[in-house]
Design an enzyme around this catalytic site. Structure first.
Site, PDB file in Angstrom:
ATOM      1  CE  LYS A 158      -9.847   4.151   1.455  1.00  0.00           C
ATOM      2  NZ  LYS A 158     -10.967   5.503   0.545  1.00  0.00           N
ATOM      3  CG  ASN A 191     -18.175   1.696   7.343  1.00  0.00           C
ATOM      4  OD1 ASN A 191     -19.307   1.431   7.259  1.00  0.00           O
ATOM      5  ND2 ASN A 191     -16.970   1.759   6.913  1.00  0.00           N
ATOM      6  CE1 TYR A 241      -2.985  -3.194   0.331  1.00  0.00           C
ATOM      7  CE2 TYR A 241      -3.186  -2.645   2.638  1.00  0.00           C
ATOM      8  CZ  TYR A 241      -3.147  -3.349   1.610  1.00  0.00           C
ATOM      9  OH  TYR A 241      -4.450  -4.564   1.501  1.00  0.00           O
TER      10      TYR A 241
END
Length: 273
Positions: free
Chosen positions: A229, A239, A48
């Protein structure tokens, strides 16, 4: 307080986490706010290219290090015994941490055929105490069986693509049979279409929650760990707020029935370096 799940090595992992791909400049703020909101599992990877930014967010949050489970992953280009040991040190330095809580092999890359050697290196890192738990990502049952047979060490975690469009029932069963906890990447399918499915909308309306919360709750009740994400504090909060309601068996079946049986990336052939 987020519930935790037991791993096969005696450690525990939060039941939901924050994914950070493909965050770059927004990563420090996103990680900081997530930790302030109550997240305790942060997921990154060498691939990443944001480990330094994630580490910065951890420091800025002020949350005690021992309360946070930090995951990073070995990139394909670094597979192999000695190169895994070197790559780990690079990740640890970039994150600014003395130890990593969970270190994963990102992809098996069977054509390269180094994942067993990489796994042996991870076992050493765990024995040396610089990694708490070791696991894999995108491994099939055959890949799992090979590393277990050759090292007598089962991964604590297998992080796989998993969402209602790709429910991975067989792989989840294979993981469970081998005492491996399943984590879900792309738990919302990165797909607005999933969240507008009539079944999801109807269940959300019935529980007076958001459509995304229904999908994440489905993961929770499957006993897997979703890693959504988001850099938005509001979305992060939403979330995380999935422990105050419960889906019925019928609702779980309705969501699972959305399965299309297709993954985007095949672990037997996909190569990511």
């Amino acid at each position: 307080m987020i519930p935790t799940l037991a791993l096969n090595d005696g450690n525990r992992i939060p039941a939901i986490g924050l994914g950070t791909w493909p965050m770059n400049e927004e990563a420090p703020g996103a990680v900081r706010t997530a930790l302030e909101l109550g997240y305790r599992l942060i997921d990154t990877a060498a691939k990443y290219e944001n480990e330094e930014a994630v580490g910065q967010g951890i420091v800025e949050s002020g949350v005690p290090r021992e309360q946070i489970v930090v995951t990073t992953k070995l990139r394909g280009a670094d597979q192999g015994y000695e190169s895994t040991l070197r790559a780990f040190e690079t990740s640890r330095r970039k994150l600014g941490l003395e130890y990593i809580d969970l270190y994963l092999i990102h992809w098996p890359l069977p054509r390269v055929d180094k994942y067993v050697d990489s796994w042996r290196a991870m076992v050493k890192l765990r024995e040396d105490g610089v990694v708490r738990s070791i696991g894999v990502s995108n491994f099939t049952a055959a890949h799992l069986d090979r590393i277990i047979a050759e090292t007598d060490v089962a991964p604590a975690v297998n992080q796989i693509e998993l969402h209602p469009y790709f429910t991975q029932a067989e792989q989840r069963a294979a993981d469970t049979e081998r005492t491996v906890l399943t984590e879900s990447w792309s738990p919302l399918a990165r797909n607005a279409q999933l969240l507008s499915e009539p079944a999801v909308e109807q269940i959300a309306a019935r529980h007076e929650v958001e459509n995304s919360q229904v999908v994440l709750r489905w993961h929770i009740q499957l006993g897997v760990v979703p890693i959504p994400k988001s850099a938005s504090p509001d979305r992060q909060s939403s979330n995380l707020d999935v422990f105050g309601f419960e889906l019925s068996d019928s609702e779980m079946r309705q969501i699972s029935a959305l399965d299309r049986g297709r993954h985007r990336l095949d672990p037997d052939t996909h190569e990511e370096f």
